[in-house]
Design an enzyme around this catalytic site. Structure first.
Site, mmCIF file in Angstrom:
data_model
loop_
_atom_site.group_PDB
_atom_site.id
_atom_site.type_symbol
_atom_site.label_atom_id
_atom_site.label_comp_id
_atom_site.label_asym_id
_atom_site.label_seq_id
_atom_site.Cartn_x
_atom_site.Cartn_y
_atom_site.Cartn_z
ATOM 1 N N SER A 40 46.672 31.114 48.535
ATOM 2 C CA SER A 40 47.935 31.814 48.811
ATOM 3 C C SER A 40 47.757 32.582 50.125
ATOM 4 O O SER A 40 47.718 33.806 50.151
ATOM 5 C CB SER A 40 48.310 32.747 47.664
ATOM 6 N N HIS A 149 47.545 29.866 41.728
ATOM 7 C CA HIS A 149 46.183 29.671 41.212
ATOM 8 C C HIS A 149 46.172 29.035 39.827
ATOM 9 O O HIS A 149 45.115 28.765 39.272
ATOM 10 C CB HIS A 149 45.437 31.013 41.162
ATOM 11 N N GLU A 158 47.799 37.146 39.805
ATOM 12 C CA GLU A 158 46.576 37.711 39.231
ATOM 13 C C GLU A 158 46.894 38.896 38.330
ATOM 14 O O GLU A 158 47.655 39.784 38.718
ATOM 15 C CB GLU A 158 45.636 38.200 40.346
ATOM 16 N N GLU A 193 40.572 31.373 39.882
ATOM 17 C CA GLU A 193 39.662 32.505 40.117
ATOM 18 C C GLU A 193 38.818 32.860 38.906
ATOM 19 O O GLU A 193 38.275 33.962 38.829
ATOM 20 C CB GLU A 193 40.458 33.727 40.578
ATOM 21 N N ASP A 225 48.333 41.154 41.206
ATOM 22 C CA ASP A 225 48.680 40.639 42.532
ATOM 23 C C ASP A 225 49.865 39.708 42.306
ATOM 24 O O ASP A 225 49.704 38.611 41.760
ATOM 25 C CB ASP A 225 47.490 39.887 43.141
ATOM 26 N N GLU A 266 49.840 44.473 44.037
ATOM 27 C CA GLU A 266 49.548 43.889 45.357
ATOM 28 C C GLU A 266 50.649 42.907 45.739
ATOM 29 O O GLU A 266 51.156 42.181 44.879
ATOM 30 C CB GLU A 266 48.192 43.171 45.258
ATOM 31 N N ASP A 301 48.431 42.629 51.190
ATOM 32 C CA ASP A 301 47.476 41.527 51.414
ATOM 33 C C ASP A 301 48.080 40.594 52.465
ATOM 34 O O ASP A 301 47.787 40.706 53.652
ATOM 35 C CB ASP A 301 47.182 40.823 50.084
ATOM 36 N N LYS A 326 40.038 41.275 53.479
ATOM 37 C CA LYS A 326 39.398 39.968 53.302
ATOM 38 C C LYS A 326 38.875 39.547 54.674
ATOM 39 O O LYS A 326 39.675 39.201 55.558
ATOM 40 C CB LYS A 326 40.439 38.937 52.853
ATOM 41 N N HIS A 354 37.377 38.972 47.639
ATOM 42 C CA HIS A 354 36.965 37.570 47.762
ATOM 43 C C HIS A 354 38.193 36.718 48.094
ATOM 44 O O HIS A 354 39.291 37.258 48.292
ATOM 45 C CB HIS A 354 36.348 37.127 46.429
ATOM 46 N N LYS A 377 37.914 43.142 44.499
ATOM 47 C CA LYS A 377 38.434 42.000 43.743
ATOM 48 C C LYS A 377 37.407 40.888 43.908
ATOM 49 O O LYS A 377 37.199 40.407 45.028
ATOM 50 C CB LYS A 377 39.760 41.515 44.341
#
Ligand code: PEP
Ligand code: MG
Length: 400
Positions: A40, A149, A158, A193, A225, A266, A301, A326, A354, A377
């Site tokens: 993403s 994901h 998430e 994940e 997230d 997030e 993010d 990140k 990550h 994370k």
């Protein structure tokens, strides 16, 4: 530092997609680094160089030829000088010529090598370089996956458990809750994940289950997230086959926050919707809607992409109060540290992260600890690449 050897090769990440692993040597010391890969991804991220066949052959060639030729035998007075040299060598605003993945693999390997040469732990070298106070980050452990994901089986990407305290105290708690969640969900697949990927038909259900599971654990709360750039189509957001205007999505977040113990949200809106972030920030953290004395973190993010300039804009506009960091979104350790510094300069929290496609590299654990991040994370407990990061945090705790 004078580098005498540099070599990249392809390895596979958690999605079995190729990525780079790069080895660097100086003074008989050798360090290796590999880079993760997002799914993403934000459109403002630095460019991951991938060939049309999905390989990273061009990025590897760039490390082994152009970068190796330019840096081997050359003396660099500091890691910042090396990273600046790599940025200039690439010469594009988003590292699209040599590839942010190629450049970052060299930047991280060099950072690790430099720590080895100085004989200090990597987290300590990072804290000295960044001028930050090391601190154990809170674990943000991914327990349920949705969005891109997990084929959108859940609306948000998430669902994480946030645990207060150091890793050695937090990890057993998460392991216990993760096992209970597994029993509750039964036979469900794992998402990208390493968290469970169940299917539910209401937005609330995952929150109801997690709230019930964590009720005996006062140090645990919930983070999500939303990864809302992936839900955004023609000005509105699609969740479980229903369409919501930004204001309606804001109400949904308000309702979630009022019912469940939420620590952070997030990317609540898409990557170019800073104004909606700002409205949510004001609403969630106004005294009337606040849960107890706790400030709800609104985390950028895709909005900020570890880019110091974008972070500055977002903080000035009060669009967030926490920033995800990140390193591969920006492409050098130097700039990732600058992103943390820009976040701290505004008085906000940094959460190191990550990517959904991970390797066994544990740099992000040292980075989170070294910059004194609010959290890390590092994924779910169902994949060995994620567990490596937690293992490294436990080691750091002993080293510190
Ligand atoms: C994220 O969006 O925070 C994330 C880790 O996913 P990805 O790596 O796919 O961007
Ligand atoms: Mg995200």
């Amino acid at each position: 530092m004078r580098i005498d050897h540099l070599e990249a090769r392809a390895i596979l990440d958690t999605r079995k997609k190729p990525t780079l692993e790069t080895t660097i040597s100086a003074n008989t010391f050798t360090a290796t680094a590999s880079v993760p890969s997002g799914k993403s991804t934000g459109s403002h991220e630095a460019c991951e160089l991938r060939d049309s066949d999905g390989s990273v052959a061009s990025a590897i060639k760039n490390v082994n030829e152009e970068i190796a030729e330019a840096i081997i035998g050359k003396r660099f007075e500091s890691l910042d000088e090396l990273d600046s040299f790599l940025i200039e060598l690439d010469g594009t605003p988003n590292k699209s010529r040599l590839g942010a993945n190629a450049i970052l693999s060299v930047s991280i390997a060099a950072m690790r090598l430099s720590a080895m040469l100085k004989d200090v732990p990597l987290w300590k070298a990072i804290s000295e370089r960044a001028g930050t106070k090391p601190q154990a980050p809170r674990l943000f452990v991914n327990v349920m996956n949705g969005g891109v994901h997990a084929d959108f089986k859940l609306p948000f990407q998430e669902y994480m458990l946030v645990v207060e305290g150091k890793t050695s105290e937090a990890l057993p708690i998460v392991q216990e809750i993760f096992a209970k969640l597994g029993e509750r969900l039964g036979d469900v697949p794992m998402g990208d994940e390493g968290g469970y990927a169940p299917t539910f038909d209401t937005i609330e259900k995952p929150f109801e289950i997690l709230t019930d599971l964590i009720k005996e654990y006062p140090s645990v709360s919930i983070a999500i997230d939303a990864a809302a750039s992936e839900l955004f189509h023609n000005g509105s957001y699609e969740l479980l086959n229903k369409t919501y205007a930004p204001e309606e999505l804001t109400s949904i977040y308000g309702s979630i926050v009022s019912q469940f113990p939420i620590h952070s949200i997030e990317d609540p809106f898409s990557e170019n919707s800073g104004e909606d972030f700002a409205k949510l920030m004001a609403q969630l953290n106004s005294p009337s809607t606040r849960l107890g004395a706790t400030t709800i973190l609104v985390v950028g993010d895709d909005l900020t992409v570890t880019n110091p300039a974008r972070i500055k804009t977002a903080t000035e506009n009060k669009e967030l109060n926490a920033v995800l960091i990140k390193p591969n979104q920006i492409g050098t350790v130097k700039e990732a540290i600058e992103a943390v510094q820009a976040t701290y300069a505004a008085g906000f929290q940094a959460i190191a992260s990550h990517r959904s496609g991970e390797t066994m590299d544990t740099f992000i654990a040292d980075f989170a600890y070294g910059v004194g991040a609010h959290g890390i994370k590092a994924g779910g407990l169902g994949q060995k690449e994620r567990l490596e990061k937690y293992k490294r945090l436990l080691e750091i705790e002993k080293e510190a």
